[in-house]
Write a protein that holds these residues in place. Structure first.
Motif, mmCIF file in Angstrom:
data_model
loop_
_atom_site.group_PDB
_atom_site.id
_atom_site.type_symbol
_atom_site.label_atom_id
_atom_site.label_comp_id
_atom_site.label_asym_id
_atom_site.label_seq_id
_atom_site.Cartn_x
_atom_site.Cartn_y
_atom_site.Cartn_z
ATOM 1 N N LEU A 64 -5.821 9.838 2.564
ATOM 2 C CA LEU A 64 -6.282 10.282 1.473
ATOM 3 C C LEU A 64 -6.314 9.231 0.528
ATOM 4 C CD1 LEU A 64 -4.513 13.620 1.274
ATOM 5 C CD2 LEU A 64 -6.920 13.364 1.196
ATOM 6 N N ALA A 65 -5.213 8.116 0.547
ATOM 7 C CA ALA A 65 -5.038 7.365 -0.277
ATOM 8 C C ALA A 65 -6.158 6.102 -0.116
ATOM 9 C CB ALA A 65 -3.859 6.674 -0.486
ATOM 10 N N PHE A 75 0.799 -1.180 0.019
ATOM 11 C CA PHE A 75 -0.102 -0.008 0.046
ATOM 12 C C PHE A 75 0.966 1.270 -0.026
ATOM 13 C CE2 PHE A 75 -2.396 3.346 1.816
ATOM 14 C CZ PHE A 75 -3.714 3.184 1.248
ATOM 15 N N ILE A 76 1.949 1.316 1.006
ATOM 16 C CA ILE A 76 2.662 2.369 1.012
ATOM 17 C C ILE A 76 3.761 2.565 -0.219
ATOM 18 C CG2 ILE A 76 4.695 3.556 2.221
ATOM 19 C CD1 ILE A 76 3.426 2.017 4.649
ATOM 20 N N LEU A 77 3.877 1.601 -0.915
ATOM 21 C CA LEU A 77 4.992 1.497 -1.939
ATOM 22 C C LEU A 77 4.264 2.047 -3.136
ATOM 23 C CD1 LEU A 77 6.831 -1.739 -1.879
ATOM 24 C CD2 LEU A 77 7.945 0.423 -1.318
ATOM 25 N N LEU A 90 -9.210 -0.771 4.039
ATOM 26 C CA LEU A 90 -9.192 0.656 3.852
ATOM 27 C C LEU A 90 -9.822 1.477 4.916
ATOM 28 C CD1 LEU A 90 -9.724 0.189 0.103
ATOM 29 C CD2 LEU A 90 -7.607 0.672 1.048
ATOM 30 N N ALA A 91 -10.850 1.169 5.319
ATOM 31 C CA ALA A 91 -11.590 2.010 6.344
ATOM 32 C C ALA A 91 -10.819 2.037 7.737
ATOM 33 C CB ALA A 91 -12.943 1.483 6.711
ATOM 34 N N SER A 92 -10.152 0.758 7.652
ATOM 35 C CA SER A 92 -9.220 0.761 9.046
ATOM 36 C C SER A 92 -8.043 1.774 8.955
ATOM 37 C CB SER A 92 -8.650 -0.620 9.374
ATOM 38 O OG SER A 92 -7.703 -1.094 8.497
ATOM 39 N N GLN A 143 2.457 11.657 6.496
ATOM 40 C CA GLN A 143 2.516 10.366 6.107
ATOM 41 C C GLN A 143 0.995 9.700 6.158
ATOM 42 O OE1 GLN A 143 4.377 9.596 3.500
ATOM 43 N NE2 GLN A 143 5.760 11.364 3.796
ATOM 44 N N MET A 144 0.728 10.014 7.630
ATOM 45 C CA MET A 144 -0.679 9.123 7.841
ATOM 46 C C MET A 144 -1.888 9.905 7.159
ATOM 47 S SD MET A 144 0.226 6.511 9.439
ATOM 48 C CE MET A 144 -1.235 5.766 10.126
ATOM 49 N N ALA A 145 -1.764 11.098 7.116
ATOM 50 C CA ALA A 145 -2.579 12.115 6.344
ATOM 51 C C ALA A 145 -2.727 11.578 4.916
ATOM 52 C CB ALA A 145 -2.486 13.704 6.364
ATOM 53 N N ARG A 146 -1.489 11.329 4.326
ATOM 54 C CA ARG A 146 -1.632 10.840 2.876
ATOM 55 C C ARG A 146 -2.017 9.209 2.862
ATOM 56 N NH1 ARG A 146 3.999 10.363 0.758
ATOM 57 N NH2 ARG A 146 3.023 10.785 -1.264
ATOM 58 N N VAL A 147 -1.781 8.402 4.013
ATOM 59 C CA VAL A 147 -2.352 7.077 4.148
ATOM 60 C C VAL A 147 -4.019 7.224 3.952
ATOM 61 C CG1 VAL A 147 -2.755 5.220 5.730
ATOM 62 C CG2 VAL A 147 -0.378 5.912 5.134
#
Lengths: 599, 599
Positions: B543-544, B13-15, B559-561, B537-541
């Motif tokens: 958003l994604a 997911f992060i990559l 995704l909800a988690s 980064q968590m904000a970007r998580v």
């Protein structure tokens, strides 16, 4: 390694200026605790700690304990000699009643002494700590016969003490206790079961060991309301009251632990000898009232564990400071001068100052609470005594939970000051961090303390005592404001108080409908209250130091440093109160919504 | 103990969503790193980590290393077999150039692989980590002849690598280095001196060991500008390029450490054999340019140590989660239901969620930074490449300093989840906390990282890159605000950004006149920037995850988690940014005024 130097100046400052030493020694029964006597006791304790306990601490860590094939537990070299000297000096009974051979001194006086024992050798000091806790429980709950039989030698330290709660399936949850007690015709009982994590459950330092054991009577109700407490000695007494026949209790294993290696952590088996028919014991307190009594011992122990946080922190701070004063490395960031000890580097000074500030805050809170204990039990003004009891009850989980968490951080910071040398075991500083790792766990984890704080101490009484405390905090802030020099301190401190108020309002408003969310914020709330009480005490330190400066009493450099220490504490740690408060109020929602299946 | 399960879902997911995997694989030279290839590599690495490295980790801790009377260092059982398999599988050269036998994959791909090695066996993984760092240094600074001679077997792992900086009087302060190098007629050098804290300085896992050693040439200027770097092998090579005669270098002691017992920490003696006339070495890079080159190796290692924080944290989290799912204790606080695993208790869930959230934040920052590395070196858009280089430079001390501090906290929290069992060594979780205690110290302490951040990375360029970063943070906050669901997240995140701005303004305004005060706030500033980059980064998580939810792509529960995880992170840790910011601005004054004589 630098020898321990009892921080007598700080201790006396807090005792006199913050914790009410004069008022305590004016209480009936404590008249002997004059300033001279207190000073002499702390001097002697400091020498004993530095000269007897400190020197065997590292050896205890390296050697640890072992269980022989014949079931004997062997403690580290030097433990027996130190214990004999400890008993001979009468340290065990310092705060215990004269009637049973103690010295009857106030808790205010014994608390700094305990700090010294824990600072220099926590693994050793856990042994007398158990005697004191057990004596307190027996004093309140045991029959006169049991008291006369067992108490004098528990108070003197001739015999050792243990508390037996945990079983493999019953850790934080004592309701799951299975050990059972069967009545015998002579009024005694026979116990059967296994207990784990029993500190000093077996050893040869004393001629007998007195176990207090939680067990279930036949037909006892389920859960914690079916627990009774039993006194079960290692050796039964002969007709002269001396240890005679071996009881049916033995140590079947000891743990290999991260720290406190000098303290044997035993698995105890009761009544497994078959023919012997169970371990002989006697009921302490009423049937099914065991937990209540155990909580007397446990509350005593919890306060003591908080003191461990301060003690370990103090010793780790001293060692880090000693290193930082000697280790030469790098250049002065400002002048470029070489050959300076690392204490000169601003970040090293920051680490040391934050260690010192947190230890001072913990100590001030703990000694102040010790004074409340004494007032609660002995003050002639019933209203004041009752208020002190309320404060003790409210803040006991903070004294335990917060001081242990902070003590751990301080010990870890000490390793950081040592750099690479801190990671080498021979340096000796790592032991303090390893030893300290247990203190947030035993006698109730930080989570258990926090639940106690939120549930039993705040929600159950709708926040009444907490509001009383908040009013006292505001009063201190107002006093700060009156001192021109301390105005900026007042602002920082007031921010922390507001943070407590906001979190408390939220907790009280949501304690019913959103109880799980409230519990999810329990530990941040505990930190919030700890930080703020620490700030409160440091504000009081600053006020007292200013008062003495103004009166021209005492060393002005020391007093001025206390004011800066308080400023540093409130600037460095105070702002975390608002952060904790926000976490209390906002993190519980997503926590509850997070689907545990998605972990 | 539960086996390690590589967190592939989170990693991918992060990559893909955060770190620019598609863009990286579009770069020239990285075309082979297709999604399928990356997936296959991570799958294989996960199996290797779980199947080969994890199972010998606890054994390495218990057995440790020992130094034989004949100077051989014996590593734990299983180390040799694991290393042979590691080399055979080609893992050492994963990110190293094809030209010297590596696989030439992007750092973005090697980073999650390293996370797996560190998660499952950090003491072991330090060995290949040294090969990679050394290879990077040789690639940039060594002569072609040295490269051809030494690099292929360093890249393959047939030979081991070390870096030799520290001496007893020269820890953080390399200016104090005394080891000297004398030129020999053939163009080589003879080294004399002692180095301490040399990881894998001696062992028999490889047929040769290549040491890179900082030393002084005759007439070198004093201080760090007089340091040169030398390649000194354990065995000199024979005419066929194979290890032949023993060089005059040996291990004279190994340390007894708090953790990473499986990694031998050696005291190395160069040129003490007397008649042999010094350890033979060759200059790497120009004379007196040693520190520059060593910093290539060190920067590589620093990023890797940051990854250790995430890896250890992930593994400790997995173990704590496994325990919390199985250990039954207590009743549900809401329903009163018994028989529930402790994961059900809100405070246990809080600990696990805060572990998971911090690991995710560290991972997201580290992988994103790995992407910047790749872009910086390979992106055709020079402006973008330069920006990525600036970000790497600015945030390297944060990646190292913050991720190691957080990784340590996560490992300590894991012990807390285990309660009393966590303190028992056989449980295995304490090892992670012990191992993790080194990561904030080696490769430059947190204090050193923070000074680097404040001094070289911010003040030297008057905050230019930091301002650029802050603008990017604001842009992410603005994007959050456009998502109705994420508005509250935006507010929390914006508070953190403001906290950074206020601290940065203060630092820039006071960097000259009050430099000592600024340095006193360096570590709180590092934490502040780390927390805020974590929030970013968590904000970007979030958003994604929202994007994919909206597009109906992927597992909606997962995704909800992630969205809740981001909310939890920002609610729990975000507010600490403001606290750190205030400490940066306000704690330095009293710190400087505090008279060091009053400690």
């Amino acid at each position: 390694m630098h020898d321990y130097a009892a921080p007598l100046r700080d201790m006396h400052f807090i005792l006199r200026e913050l914790a009410g030493q004069d008022a305590v020694s004016a209480l009936q029964g404590f008249e002997d605790a004059t300033p001279d006597v207190v000073e002499a006791i702390l001097d002697e304790a400091g020498k004993f700690a530095a000269g007897v306990l400190g020197p065997i601490n590292a050896r205890g860590d390296v050697q640890g304990c072992r269980l022989d094939a014949d079931g004997r537990v062997v403690t580290p070299d030097g433990w027996k000699e130190a214990w004999d000297r400890f008993v001979e000096a009468g340290w065990t009974g310092l705060s215990l009643p004269l009637e049973f051979g103690g010295q009857g001194l106030p808790k205010l006086v014994s608390t700094p002494v305990w700090e010294m024992w824990f600072a220099t050798n926590m693994a050793f000091a856990m042994l007398p700590q158990l005697n004191v806790g057990q004596a307190e429980a027996l004093l309140i709950a045991a029959s006169d016969e049991l008291k006369q039989t067992w108490l004098p030698k528990v108070v003197s330290g001739e015999w050792g003490s243990t508390m037996n709660l945990t079983e493999p399936q019953a850790g934080s949850d004592l309701a799951a206790t299975r050990t059972r007690a069967e009545p015998a015709p002579d009024g005694s009982f026979r116990l059967f079961g296994q207990k784990i994590f029993i500190s000093y459950g077996e050893h040869e330092l004393t001629s007998n060991i007195v176990h207090l054991v939680l067990a279930r009577l036949p037909d006892a109700p389920a859960g914690v309301k079916g627990l009774s407490l039993f006194l079960v000695p290692k050796f039964l007494l002969d007709a002269d009251g001396n240890p005679g026949a071996k009881n049916d209790v033995r140590c079947i294993a000891i743990e290999h632990k991260l720290g406190i290696h000098g303290s044997p952590t035993c698995t105890m088996s009761y009544g497994d000898a078959g023919d012997a028919g169970g371990a002989v014991g006697w009921l302490v307190g009423g049937p099914n009232r065991g937990l209540e009594t155990m909580f007397i011992m446990m509350n005593e122990a919890r306060f003591g564990v908080g003191v461990q946080g301060a003690g370990l922190g103090e010793r780790a701070y001293q060692l880090a400071l000693g290193y930082a004063r000697e280790r030469v490395q790098g250049r002065d960031a400002i002048t470029g001068e070489a050959g300076q000890p690392i204490l000169h580097h601003p970040d090293v000074k920051r680490m040391l100052l934050s260690m010192r500030a947190r230890v001072m805050a913990m100590r001030a809170l703990l000694y102040t609470a010790a004074g409340w204990f004494d007032f609660a039990e002995h003050h002639p003004d019933a209203a004041l005594a009752a208020k002190c009891r309320r404060y003790v009850d409210l803040l006991m989980p903070v004294a335990k939970g917060w001081c242990t968490e902070v003590g751990q951080q301080v010990c870890s910071d000490a390793i950081q000051v040592f750099g690479g040398m801190g990671f080498v075991e021979e340096t000796g500083i790592a032991q303090f961090a390893r030893d300290a790792r247990i203190i947030t766990i035993y006698e109730g984890t930080t989570g258990i303390q926090a639940n106690d704080l939120i549930g039993r101490k705040i929600l159950r009484e709708s926040g009444e005592t907490l509001r009383e405390l908040i009013a006292d905090l505001h009063a201190t802030a107002a006093t700060l404001r009156e001192e021109a020099e301390l105005g900026s301190l007042a602002d920082g401190f007031a921010d922390s108080i507001i943070a407590v108020e906001r979190a408390a309002e939220w907790v009280l408003a949501n304690g019913k409908e959103r109880f799980a969310e409230v519990l999810a914020g329990a530990v941040p709330f505990l930190h919030l209250l700890g930080i703020t009480c620490g700030a409160w005490q440091m504000a009081r330190v600053a006020l007292a130091a200013r008062r003495r400066l103004a009166a021209g009493q005492g060393d002005p450099v020391y007093l001025a440093s206390l004011v800066e220490l308080a400023r540093f504490y409130i600037a460095s740690f105070g702002p975390q109160a608002a952060a904790c408060s926000q976490a209390v109020r906002e993190a519980g929602g997503p926590l509850i919504r997070f689907d545990a299946a998605a972990f």
